[in-house]
Each structure stands twice: as C-alpha cells, then as structure tokens.
Design a protein around this motif. Structure first.
Motif, PDB file in Angstrom:
ATOM      1  N   SER A 156      54.122   7.295 -32.021  1.00  0.00           N
ATOM      2  CA  SER A 156      54.757   6.158 -31.347  1.00  0.00           C
ATOM      3  C   SER A 156      55.414   6.601 -30.043  1.00  0.00           C
ATOM      4  CB  SER A 156      55.804   5.525 -32.260  1.00  0.00           C
ATOM      5  OG  SER A 156      55.215   5.026 -33.444  1.00  0.00           O
ATOM      6  N   MET A 157      56.113   7.741 -30.115  1.00  0.00           N
ATOM      7  CA  MET A 157      56.773   8.282 -28.922  1.00  0.00           C
ATOM      8  C   MET A 157      55.748   8.628 -27.849  1.00  0.00           C
ATOM      9  SD  MET A 157      59.993   8.773 -28.421  1.00  0.00           S
ATOM     10  CE  MET A 157      61.487   8.472 -29.330  1.00  0.00           C
ATOM     11  N   ASN A 158      54.674   9.266 -28.265  1.00  0.00           N
ATOM     12  CA  ASN A 158      53.646   9.664 -27.306  1.00  0.00           C
ATOM     13  C   ASN A 158      52.941   8.458 -26.708  1.00  0.00           C
ATOM     14  OD1 ASN A 158      52.992  12.810 -27.089  1.00  0.00           O
ATOM     15  ND2 ASN A 158      53.856  12.385 -29.110  1.00  0.00           N
ATOM     16  N   LEU A 159      52.728   7.440 -27.539  1.00  0.00           N
ATOM     17  CA  LEU A 159      52.125   6.199 -27.028  1.00  0.00           C
ATOM     18  C   LEU A 159      53.011   5.631 -25.917  1.00  0.00           C
ATOM     19  CD1 LEU A 159      50.911   3.230 -29.313  1.00  0.00           C
ATOM     20  CD2 LEU A 159      51.611   2.963 -26.949  1.00  0.00           C
ATOM     21  N   MET A 160      54.306   5.582 -26.207  1.00  0.00           N
ATOM     22  CA  MET A 160      55.250   5.042 -25.217  1.00  0.00           C
ATOM     23  C   MET A 160      55.249   5.902 -23.950  1.00  0.00           C
ATOM     24  SD  MET A 160      59.306   4.416 -25.728  1.00  0.00           S
ATOM     25  CE  MET A 160      59.696   6.117 -26.082  1.00  0.00           C
ATOM     26  N   ALA A 161      55.377   7.217 -24.146  1.00  0.00           N
ATOM     27  CA  ALA A 161      55.470   8.115 -22.988  1.00  0.00           C
ATOM     28  C   ALA A 161      54.192   8.064 -22.156  1.00  0.00           C
ATOM     29  CB  ALA A 161      55.748   9.546 -23.454  1.00  0.00           C
ATOM     30  N   ARG A 162      53.053   8.030 -22.830  1.00  0.00           N
ATOM     31  CA  ARG A 162      51.771   8.043 -22.115  1.00  0.00           C
ATOM     32  C   ARG A 162      51.455   6.699 -21.484  1.00  0.00           C
ATOM     33  NH1 ARG A 162      49.730  12.869 -20.807  1.00  0.00           N
ATOM     34  NH2 ARG A 162      51.452  14.030 -21.713  1.00  0.00           N
ATOM     35  N   ALA A 163      51.461   5.636 -22.311  1.00  0.00           N
ATOM     36  CA  ALA A 163      50.990   4.338 -21.832  1.00  0.00           C
ATOM     37  C   ALA A 163      52.017   3.708 -20.881  1.00  0.00           C
ATOM     38  CB  ALA A 163      50.702   3.419 -23.009  1.00  0.00           C
ATOM     39  N   TRP A 164      53.261   3.619 -21.336  1.00  0.00           N
ATOM     40  CA  TRP A 164      54.279   3.043 -20.456  1.00  0.00           C
ATOM     41  C   TRP A 164      54.576   3.999 -19.300  1.00  0.00           C
ATOM     42  CZ3 TRP A 164      59.175   4.645 -18.979  1.00  0.00           C
ATOM     43  CH2 TRP A 164      59.910   3.685 -18.257  1.00  0.00           C
ATOM     44  N   GLY A 165      54.664   5.292 -19.648  1.00  0.00           N
ATOM     45  CA  GLY A 165      55.011   6.296 -18.638  1.00  0.00           C
ATOM     46  C   GLY A 165      53.996   6.359 -17.507  1.00  0.00           C
ATOM     47  N   SER A 166      52.710   6.276 -17.859  1.00  0.00           N
ATOM     48  CA  SER A 166      51.697   6.431 -16.811  1.00  0.00           C
ATOM     49  C   SER A 166      51.759   5.284 -15.807  1.00  0.00           C
ATOM     50  CB  SER A 166      50.299   6.526 -17.434  1.00  0.00           C
ATOM     51  OG  SER A 166      49.925   5.265 -17.967  1.00  0.00           O
ATOM     52  N   ALA A 167      52.209   4.119 -16.269  1.00  0.00           N
ATOM     53  CA  ALA A 167      52.253   2.961 -15.370  1.00  0.00           C
ATOM     54  C   ALA A 167      53.599   2.817 -14.661  1.00  0.00           C
ATOM     55  CB  ALA A 167      51.958   1.686 -16.165  1.00  0.00           C
ATOM     56  N   ASN A 168      54.611   3.495 -15.191  1.00  0.00           N
ATOM     57  CA  ASN A 168      55.958   3.234 -14.683  1.00  0.00           C
ATOM     58  C   ASN A 168      56.728   4.447 -14.178  1.00  0.00           C
ATOM     59  OD1 ASN A 168      56.561   0.212 -15.366  1.00  0.00           O
ATOM     60  ND2 ASN A 168      55.495   1.053 -17.155  1.00  0.00           N
ATOM     61  N   LEU A 169      56.218   5.645 -14.425  1.00  0.00           N
ATOM     62  CA  LEU A 169      56.950   6.839 -14.015  1.00  0.00           C
ATOM     63  C   LEU A 169      56.154   7.611 -12.965  1.00  0.00           C
ATOM     64  CD1 LEU A 169      58.172   8.165 -17.500  1.00  0.00           C
ATOM     65  CD2 LEU A 169      59.525   6.927 -15.780  1.00  0.00           C
ATOM     66  N   ALA A 170      56.850   7.996 -11.902  1.00  0.00           N
ATOM     67  CA  ALA A 170      56.221   8.812 -10.864  1.00  0.00           C
ATOM     68  C   ALA A 170      57.136   9.992 -10.564  1.00  0.00           C
ATOM     69  CB  ALA A 170      56.005   7.970  -9.609  1.00  0.00           C
ATOM     70  N   ALA A 171      56.633  10.913  -9.787  1.00  0.00           N
ATOM     71  CA  ALA A 171      57.418  12.096  -9.429  1.00  0.00           C
ATOM     72  C   ALA A 171      58.788  11.683  -8.911  1.00  0.00           C
ATOM     73  CB  ALA A 171      56.670  12.909  -8.381  1.00  0.00           C
ATOM     74  N   GLY A 172      59.818  12.334  -9.405  1.00  0.00           N
ATOM     75  CA  GLY A 172      61.168  12.045  -8.952  1.00  0.00           C
ATOM     76  C   GLY A 172      61.902  11.035  -9.825  1.00  0.00           C
TER      77      GLY A 172
END
Lengths: 413, 168
Positions: A96-112
């Motif tokens: 569940s954590m990895n799903l969140m980090a990967r799916a949400w993270g890839s669309a919402n997190l960038a360098a910095g």
C-alpha cells in the motif's frame, strides 16, 4: 462490557502445546492469530464460491465477485470510509505504501519537493521514500522523537514548509505511542501538504475513522487484525485516487486496451491489476465481523487494562532491571511493550531473552522491529517486544514475567 | 524442542562474559570490516592485521550482539590469531561445515564423514586457550536454526576482512 472470558478457545493455534507447554503468544504486533471463523470463511469460499472475479458470467463467478466486493464494503464501513470505491486491496501495508509512493509520487513529486516522516516509522514508511530520494531527488525530512517516545513537534511548521506529503504512523510498532493524527493532518493541510497515515498497528486495536483522522491516505494490513496474510488496504480520498496514475498494469485494471494504448478502469479496480486475493479478502471480512462483534471499544479497553497490568507486574517483579520504552500512561499507548533488561551481569541481549522465553512457550519478538532509525534514537541495537491482543490475559503476563526471571538467572555470572 | 543446555554451553557463556581480543586496531595497517545481521541488528566489527608473511599478527573484535554472536566472534578471534590467512580460511570452511551439517540432515544421514567434516579438518595448530573443543561447543546452535546467523556473522565478516587484507 468486556471481552468473553473464554476467547482463547476461538483461536485454534492457541490450543496447541509445545512439548507440553501451552503457547503464550505475545507477538501480535508482528502478526495476529486467526479465529476459527476466519479460517472457516476462507475454506468455505473455496468450497462454495471459488471462481475468477469480475469476468465470469456464471453463477459461481457472481458469488466470487460478491465475496470480494462484500469484503471491500465491510472494510469501508469498519474504517468509516465515505465510499467503498476508496478501498484498494493490496498484498500488505508495505505494498500500500509503495503504491502510494509510486503512483501518487510519480505524478506529484519532483526534485526539491519534500516528504516529511518521523523517526518512529516502520521501514515500510521509510524505504519507499528513500527510493524516491535516489530516483527523483525529493527531500526526506524527519520529525524527531523525544526521550519520552513522543514526536517532538517543536519545528513542525518549519519541517512542513515546502512539503507535499506528511506520512506518519498512527501508533508506533516499537513504542506503542499513539500520535495525534488529526492535529498532524491539520498542520499538513495548512502547509498545503497531504496527510498519509500508517495505521497498521492502529486499525487492529482502536476504532478507526479515516474521516475523523483528517487523513488523505491510510494504509494497513489484514494479518495484524485477525485476518490472513496476503491482503492489505490502501484507503485514499476518491478525488486523489481518481487523479493518480495506475500502479501495476495488466488485467482487471483496464477499461479498454488497443495496440496503441489503454484506458484504466474506475477506482478502486484501477489499482488492482491481475487476479486478486479473493479468499484473503473474505478472511479479512470475517476478521472484521469478529472484531465488530467483540466491539472495538471493548478491544481497546481490554488492551489498556492489560497493558496497565503488564507494566505494573513487570516493574513490580523486576524493578530497576527492566526498562519499558514509550509512554508511561497505559491509556496513552497501545499494547506494545518494548523493553531492555539489565540483569545482574549487564544487559541480557533480546535474542537471548527470546530464546529463554521460548522454552516456556512464550513468543516475543527480539530485534530492531523494522525500525532501525528509531532504535538508533533509543540508543539500542535491539529490544525485546511483547505485544498484546484480544486473546491475551493476565496469566500470559505472569508467565512472561516468570520467564524473564529464568533469563536473568541464566545470564547472571 | 531442544533444551537450552544444547545452546548455552558453559564455554559459550565463558566467551560471552569474558570476550577475547575485544577492542580496536589502528587502520591502516589493520583492515576493518563491519558485519550486520539485518534480521536483528547485531553488528560485529572485525579488525585483522596481516603480516608480510601471511600471518594474522593481530585481531580485534568490536560491535554488539547476543551471547551466540559475541561468543562465536570471541572464539574465532582466539582461533585465528597467529595463524596464516590460509589456515584461517580453512577454519572458516570447517566452521561453516559445522553450522550446516544439521541443516542437511533432512536429506542424507548427516554423518560428519559423509559431509567431509572430519577431525582432520580442525587440525590447525592450536595454541593459546582455544581448541577444537571450544568451537565444537557451538555445534548445538544448529538445533536452533534462527541462531545460525548469529553464530556465523563474525565468520562471514572475517571472510571479507581476509579478502581485503590478502585478495585471493
């Protein structure tokens, strides 16, 4: 109201003896035992309803689909989710954590961009972020833990400045500390960040209301709440799930596939690629029925009372020799007792304690509990941990305490 | 279920309470390798000083862990001090054999001869306070599979240290 006096009888594994010694299971923070009703529900599913879901047109497949979706509805109700479609089934809390980090993270997190976690997190809420630090250059910030085992929120506003996500455990798997999630969620939202909660140690033990938590994501696992291994949950608000790209690709998660591309299914199925764990979902549903019958308020009351008894008994019997980490007040913590033992000749190592306890049928965990950054804060390489659940009683604690004397004696030189 | 007396033999507790060669060595000339057991967090630090003639002239052990990992490291340090790197490698093989004999019991009859573990394997020049008997005391560990990693941690770390000190 309290829990039934003969509750142990519901758990077949606890009826066994090892070399004539009754099993005293004090490792439920690791995984819980399963009541007969959960075992029966899973067997019954395979005996009466097994087929693949969401695709067969025959009656058996309809039953299987109903079993899976019925379990999802039970989960949604149990955590007071506004909609069943917000409950995504995964393999476990880590997935569940990895799903969140990967799916949400890839669309919402960038360098910095920053993600804030705390020093009392399980590795499942650390390593996925470390991976994103390495891959996309996000910044990982840490809320410190103070000497009493509480989050030190002195610098919270500064930590949250420029942060996209605050991800914190609702209850520490080492200290038992219960964190003030509504307060943390409000602070995160004020800073423009989302709030994720690792509720793996919370949902099994306290009535859970994801809306009252103020959370945007909540993850937990089935096997710590009397359910089977192999099923976990990611809950997130519908609008967040809608906007997230998929995690794993394949069957089940699509609406249409062409040679040019694909379109995703609706939530939650968008995140459930491949044949799901239907029997495990049914088992989780049966566990929720069992817990609901007990009443989560009764579960909590039982654990607070037993935690109070354990802290009193261990301190009374072992005095200065035993140090129990985490909050002193039983009502402010979960039934997780991590301790170090200073015997006549120095510290008795947790592995040695666990070994001696095992001779008396007492199961505790020894080690770093998948929380090495926290262990470093505590200044320990390892602790022993007794973690309580509905089937434990005062006699289990008495046996734990007596066995600790045996460990002390063996390692007194 | 095997009894605690199979695991916590007196010689093991002796090395635990009075660890040999405990400390640090200056690096360089010594080589230092940190070994971790990711399952429990135990940490062993092995320092070895290898002379030009291939003799392990000094050894020191740091870190912390349970009685099995600590006593195994202590016995190991006493056994390899003053030996050649070649002898130390032989001892590592022999010790690993000792740890795995019972792991393979399920298949064959697990006899020592069949597994190629004979007394000859241990016939290194024993001086000081270590003897074949000391290391044999750890044999009971194999009855407690979870603890084999505790017993072998220092030996795996030593292998790395030897590789660094004198590449094969």
């Amino acid at each position: 109201m309290s829990l039934p006096a003969d509750i142990k009888a519901d758990f077949p594994v606890l009826r066994q003896q090892f070399d004539g010694t009754p099993l005293i299971y004090l490792d439920s923070g690791n995984t819980s035992q399963k009541p007969q009703s959960v075992i029966d529900a899973m067997a019954n599913y395979y005996e009466t309803a097994n087929a693949n879901v969401h695709r067969g047109s025959y009656e058996l497949a309809v039953r299987a689909t109903a079993a899976l979706e019925g379990a999802r509805a039970k989960v949604a109700k149990f955590i007071n989710a506004p909609s069943t479609s917000e409950v995504v089934f995964t393999k476990n809390a880590t997935e569940s954590m990895n799903l969140m980090a990967r799916a949400w993270g890839s669309a919402n997190l960038a360098a910095g961009d920053a993600v804030v976690i705390s020093e009392m997190e399980h590795h499942a809420n650390i390593v996925p972020w470390h991976m994103l630090v390495a891959e996309t250059g996000i910044e990982l910030r840490w809320i410190p833990v103070d000497a009493d085992g509480q989050l030190d929120l002195t610098d919270l506003d500064r930590l949250l400045d420029g942060t996209k996500l605050l991800s914190v455990t609702a209850m520490s798997n080492v200290l038992g500390t219960l964190n003030d999630i509504p307060r943390l969620a409000a602070a995160a939202h004020d800073a423009g960040a989302l709030m994720a909660v690792d509720a793996s140690q919370y949902v099994p033990h306290l009535a859970t209301d994801v809306q009252a938590m103020g959370a945007d994501f909540v993850v937990f696992t089935g096997h710590k709440m009397l359910g089977p291994m192999g099923i976990g949950v990611l809950w997130a608000r519908a609008e967040i799930l809608e906007a997230m790209p998929p995690f794993l690709g394949g069957g089940e998660m699509i609406l249409n596939v062409t040679k040019e591309g694909f379109t995703t299914a609706e939530i939650p199925w968008k995140f459930e690629a491949g044949t799901p764990m239907v029997a495990e979902a049914v088992g989780l549903g049966a566990a929720i029925d069992y817990l609901s019958e007990l009443g989560m308020d009764n579960v909590r009351q039982h654990e607070v009372e037993l935690t109070a008894y354990a802290m009193h008994k261990l301190t009374e019997d072992h005095g200065e020799k035993i140090t129990i980490h985490g909050p002193v007040e039983p009502s402010a913590r979960g039934g997780v007792l991590s301790f170090v033992y200073e015997g006549e000749s120095g510290e008795v190592h947790p592995h040695d304690i666990a070994q001696v306890l095992d001779q008396a049928g007492v199961c505790v965990r020894a080690g770093h509990h998948c929380a090495k950054p926290l262990m470093s804060v505590l200044g320990a390489n390892a602790t022993s941990r007794a973690s309580l659940y509905v089937y434990n009683d005062e006699s289990d604690i008495d046996q734990l305490s007596a066995s600790l004397h045996a460990a002390d004696e063996l390692f007194s030189f | 279920m095997p009894g605690l007396e199979d695991l916590y033999r007196e010689i093991i507790l002796d090395h635990y309470r009075s660890p040999r060669n405990r400390g640090e060595l200056e690096t360089p000339p010594a080589v230092r390798v940190d070994g971790f057991n990711p399952l429990c967090g135990d940490e062993i630090i092995v320092y070895i000083d290898v002379a030009d003639d291939g003799t392990i002239s000094d050894v020191a052990i740091g870190g912390q862990g349970c009685s099995i990992s600590q006593s195994s490291a202590s016995m190991m340090s006493a056994a390899i001090k003053g030996k050649t790197v070649t002898d130390a490698r032989s001892l590592i093989s022999a010790f690993k054999g000792l740890m795995s004999i019972h792991e393979t019991d399920i298949g064959g009859d697990g006899s020592e001869a069949e597994m190629g573990i004979t007394d000859d394997t241990f016939s290194i020049d024993n001086t000081d306070d270590i003897s074949l008997g000391d290391l044999e005391a750890l044999k009971g560990v194999v009855k407690f599979p979870v603890r084999i990693k505790c017993a072998t941690l220092s030996w795996n770390t030593l292998t790395q240290a030897l590789d660094e000190a004198q590449p094969v």
